[in-house]
Write an enzyme that holds these catalytic residues in place. Sequence first.
Site, short mmCIF file in Angstrom:
data_model
loop_
_atom_site.label_atom_id
_atom_site.label_comp_id
_atom_site.label_asym_id
_atom_site.label_seq_id
_atom_site.Cartn_x
_atom_site.Cartn_y
_atom_site.Cartn_z
N CYS A 137 0.85 -1.21 0.00
CA CYS A 137 0.00 0.00 0.00
C CYS A 137 0.88 1.25 0.00
O CYS A 137 1.66 1.46 0.93
CB CYS A 137 -0.92 -0.02 1.22
SG CYS A 137 -2.12 1.32 1.23
N CYS A 392 -0.81 3.37 -37.45
CA CYS A 392 -1.83 3.07 -38.46
C CYS A 392 -3.17 2.75 -37.79
O CYS A 392 -3.23 1.88 -36.92
CB CYS A 392 -1.39 1.90 -39.34
SG CYS A 392 -2.62 1.47 -40.61
#
Length: 427
Positions: A137, A392
């Site tokens: 954490c 692309c």
Amino acid sequence: MADLSIHFAGIKAPNPFWLASAPPTDKAYNVVRAFEAGWGGVVWKTLGEDPPPVNVSSRYSAHFGKNREVIGFNNIELITDRSLEINLREITQVKKDWPDRAMIVSLMYPCDEASWKRILPLVEATGADGIELNFGCPHGMPERGMGAAVGQVPEYVEMITRWCKQYCSLPVIVKLTPNITDIRVPARAALAGGADAVSLINTINSITSIDLEQMVARPIVGHQSTHGGYCGSAVKPIALNMVAEIARDPATRGLPLSGIGGIGNWRDAAEFIALGAGSVQVCTAAMLHGFRIVHEMKDGLSRWMDTQGYASIADFCGKAVPQTTDWKYLDMNYQVIAHINQDACIQCGRCYVACEDTSHQSIAQLITAENGRRYEVKAEECVGCNLCQITCPVEGCISMVPQDSGKPYMNWTQDPRNPRADLQSQS
């Protein structure tokens, strides 16, 4: 149909899809709904000492893409804010009602042996299948000596893991923080302490955005904010790399891995498994789309396994690890060149602009009165960097075609252009 059941570090589950320790696993109501939806297991939201921590409001923020797609998710929520007694009672009942599902209990306690010695028998008495040590954490509770404050110190990781193995007979999974230079170091420490497995990654330190009107980061608590834990699809590449680093490290090779970080569909899960994960944990995708996403995950993974001839998860677990190596061992003589499928090309010019402005000027823009614009690759200039294929917008329009160089495999340690080639090849 492929068999999705797993046997992970001594823990059985009907499928590899577990909910990670987070808000979705904070109470019996949520966990029961998850099991009803088909999840193979859960890691109950992290338990800690009483009195429970106090959370703030608000707690979440996000990094958005186009059309408000959540790319990354940030939270500043702490461990469970419900009492230890309530959590233990609910864990006991849910495990009794769902004996075939994996029930892992996440724990975060101070670096005090007596505290761990006291809690571990209580957790074991619930009938849980294993424990996960939350050493990751990144925000809150450092005053209690917990979370990333522990996970960033290998000596603490090894010490607490050893306590847990001493005072508990359940499998011990150590959850690793990514907020560290080399993920292999705490993994080795966990193994030295006797860990049965490691799970990774926990969340990454982050600030997702700034409210430019109020001049405060999100999420906003009054007129302030803080850094939080970053998760979601954006962290998947980081998580995959760290899983692979542990899987191919000679010191930890064979250590069971539970993959966490940006898993939102069956393909994500398959990629983690291919890099050595024996189970996968999901959080953000469930928070955004609900528990029913597990249906598609199980169905998609099973169907793909059938097409590949994999009868079980073990059949392809770790299959991509041998092909993952250090840069210096890549083949210097391998070459690809871009090829544009003119039938699929929509003449948008994005490949040309990207290559012309920022790469190797290896795409020609041809303009004719009859056909308008046309883009062709200059083979002699192309270095095969993949930028045109990435930019692309039409999938499959640009492909990278391998070239026969007529040269044998040669890596950088063998390359005469490397001034330290002889030394590297001997190392």
